[in-house]
Design a protein around this motif. Structure first.
Motif, PDB file in Angstrom:
ATOM      1  N   ILE A  18     -36.340 -29.493  30.765  1.00 41.32           N
ATOM      2  CA  ILE A  18     -35.084 -28.983  30.199  1.00 41.32           C
ATOM      3  C   ILE A  18     -34.824 -29.621  28.838  1.00 41.32           C
ATOM      4  N   ASN A  19     -35.158 -30.901  28.727  1.00 42.37           N
ATOM      5  CA  ASN A  19     -34.803 -31.660  27.523  1.00 42.37           C
ATOM      6  C   ASN A  19     -35.493 -31.118  26.270  1.00 42.37           C
TER       7      ASN A  19
ATOM      8  N   VAL B  93     -33.804 -27.844  24.992  1.00 38.87           N
ATOM      9  CA  VAL B  93     -32.414 -28.155  24.633  1.00 38.87           C
ATOM     10  C   VAL B  93     -32.378 -28.946  23.327  1.00 38.87           C
TER      11      VAL B  93
ATOM     12  N   ALA C 266     -24.563 -27.315  24.699  1.00 41.52           N
ATOM     13  CA  ALA C 266     -25.785 -28.110  24.523  1.00 41.52           C
ATOM     14  C   ALA C 266     -25.520 -29.579  24.842  1.00 41.52           C
TER      15      ALA C 266
ATOM     16  N   ARG D 119     -23.309 -30.651  26.943  1.00 41.06           N
ATOM     17  CA  ARG D 119     -23.175 -30.716  28.402  1.00 41.06           C
ATOM     18  C   ARG D 119     -24.549 -30.795  29.067  1.00 41.06           C
ATOM     19  N   ILE D 120     -25.481 -29.981  28.588  1.00 37.08           N
ATOM     20  CA  ILE D 120     -26.835 -30.011  29.152  1.00 37.08           C
ATOM     21  C   ILE D 120     -27.484 -31.360  28.886  1.00 37.08           C
ATOM     22  N   GLU D 121     -27.297 -31.887  27.680  1.00 38.66           N
ATOM     23  CA  GLU D 121     -27.853 -33.210  27.362  1.00 38.66           C
ATOM     24  C   GLU D 121     -27.289 -34.286  28.282  1.00 38.66           C
TER      25      GLU D 121
ATOM     26  N   ILE E 274     -26.194 -33.813  31.320  1.00 39.27           N
ATOM     27  CA  ILE E 274     -26.780 -33.603  32.654  1.00 39.27           C
ATOM     28  C   ILE E 274     -28.191 -34.177  32.704  1.00 39.27           C
ATOM     29  N   VAL E 275     -28.980 -33.911  31.673  1.00 37.69           N
ATOM     30  CA  VAL E 275     -30.352 -34.430  31.616  1.00 37.69           C
ATOM     31  C   VAL E 275     -30.349 -35.956  31.634  1.00 37.69           C
TER      32      VAL E 275
END
Length: 321
Positions: free
Chosen positions: A65-66, A69, A131, A133-135, A137-138
């Motif tokens: 994912i990282n 992203v 983005a 938020r995804i970071e 989470i990762v």
């Protein structure tokens, strides 16, 4: 003389039987102790295998994912800058050519240029928030799995708790049209603690997941209005107590009956339906806190009063006695 002889023989038999009985009781106690050790070893082996597989999966997913992203996030600022340059150019054209060709004017109206100029920066900002938020989470997934931290090290326990809450975000906030569970954090000024961070993260997720389960059980019998009047909450408090750090995780769920509370930390004991619980979570949590970290883990609960788990971890790791 014969009577005396008979009495002596009976006494000898009685003493022999008493000795055998004592030996039997001693052996029984040894077997019970061995059985408990075997059960704990079994649970630890199961959990180690499970967490190893989970850790590898999580780390792999986080890595996959990282990469995309990072590409999206890295280019967002450039896209926003390029778009703003184009808008500036349009403004210059409108300043120097206030009466455009009818075909251009029709296209300006068709694409709603004024709205586009106002809304597109907002769109980029919302993409950046997504983005970020995804970071987060990762980062939380990596922090939770901590495959590179199997050994003891200095760690920030608040980071571990926050990562756990991020991973459980959906269970806390998206609850089939019910209000979100309130999370109250009363963090003290904790120093970094010498510990096994990945294993303590297991403890946090086990206890907080159980708190969510308890709240869901209670809220299943309440209306939305009742929940709004008396919100469901999980309170997490931390502080330094002598040479220990103390973490309290409290919920306002239905509480635990005394007969269940007595067996909470027994391996394979669960009150959940088949398929919803293994009975390993709290047993393993107890082993991690008490045996691996020489700390303590206690449960305070009464039916109708909610539940509180209190764990103490020494700031400097000492061998379990």
């Amino acid at each position: 003389m014969s009577l005396l002889k008979a009495v002596v023989e009976q006494l000898d038999i009685a003493l022999t039987q008493a000795e055998l009985y004592n030996q039997s009781r001693s052996k029984t106690r040894e077997l019970e102790t061995t059985l408990k050790k075997l059960k704990r070893t079994q649970t630890q082996m199961i959990q180690n295998e499970k967490m190893s597989s989970l850790g590898q999966l999580v780390a792999g997913v986080a890595h996959e994912i990282n990469n995309p992203v990072s590409f999206i996030y890295g280019n967002l600022s450039h896209a926003k800058e390029y778009t703003q340059n184009l808008f500036n150019l349009i403004d210059l054209y409108q300043t120097h050519y206030p009466n455009p060709h009818p075909e251009i004017q029709e296209e300006i109206e068709a694409i709603e240029l004024e709205f586009l100029q106002e809304d597109l920066p907002k769109l980029f900002n919302s993409m950046k928030v997504g983005a970020n938020r995804i970071e987060d989470i990762v980062k939380s997934l990596r922090n939770f799995s901590r495959l590179d931290e199997a050994e003891q090290k200095q760690a920030n326990l608040h980071e571990g708790i926050d990562s756990t809450l991020t991973i459980l975000y959906n269970r806390i906030n998206r609850r089939d049209h019910l209000p979100a569970i309130e999370i109250v954090k009363n963090y003290g000024n904790l120093p970094e603690v010498e510990c096994y961070p990945g294993e303590l993260n297991q403890v946090f997720i086990n206890i907080i997941s159980n708190a969510i389960d308890a709240i869901e059980e209670k809220d299943a019998k309440r209306t939305t209005e009742q929940i709004k009047l008396e919100p469901s909450l999980i309170e997490i408090s931390t502080k330094v107590v002598g040479k220990f750090v103390q973490i309290c995780i409290r919920d306002n769920g239905p509480g635990i009956p005394p007969e269940v509370k007595e067996r909470l930390f027994d391996p394979f004991f669960t009150t959940k339906e088949v398929g919803k619980g293994t009975g390993l979570g709290l047993s393993i949590s107890y082993e991690i806190v008490v045996e691996k970290h020489s700390g303590s883990l206690k449960c305070n609960s009464n039916p109708g009063k909610g539940t509180e788990f209190v764990m103490k971890i020494p700031m400097k790791l000492i061998p379990f006695q």
